[in-house]
Motif scaffolding. Sequence first.
Motif: not given
Length: 239
Positions: A22-26, A62-63, A101-102, A191-192
Amino acid sequence: MTVDRDHLARYNRVCEFRLGDTLPPTYPHILAFPLAMRLMSGRDFPFPVVGIVHIANRITVHRAIDAGEALNLTVRCENLRPHERGQQFDVVAEAASDGVPVWRGVSAYLSKTATKSDGHGKRDHPLPPAPTARWRVPAGIGGEYAEVSGDRNPIHTSRVGARVFGFPRPIAHGMWSKARSLAALEGRLPAEYTVDVAFKQPILLPSTVGFHAADTGDGGWEFRVDGTKPHLAGVVTPP
């Protein structure tokens, strides 16, 4: 575009995220950075890219994004506005998967035209809250993050380059500080969410800094990175 998993693993290690799919948020910020630099380096861009300061960043997740997903990235510049030290503008990056959009990132940049209140002089700062953790930020983190981010600004990697801009030593990337903060909250984020940070005083390398995080009670977080001066202040807000 698709993610290079070896690069993702290197990024995770530098920022201390867990290794995973899973991609980190940054991480999408890193993917969009070449497009942002192309935009800001263009002949028709109104400000010289050298000397532009990253002063704040907002990311909306967004997810969760799987590393195997193909992402479409777009970058634009908007919201030019005055700042007490010059002109401020936003670089907006967006990622979509299958047209949906994610992820969205908004980086606020400052092009300085005034030198007063530039943040390098003496000023009083309120005492920060007691840290929940202490981090030793090594001298080499500027170069390590430069390699995985593509942001090779010499203020982060060279003592000479740092001195040109008034710093006695290289400084940590602001987005490394944000990523390291979110890595410390990994597994406790909704999660979001949207995560806003303001970059305060830079972290001189090497340094020892304090990290403080507090649950806001609604699924969000407030967090800070402080040394002898405040370095970063952030908030995670669920939808």
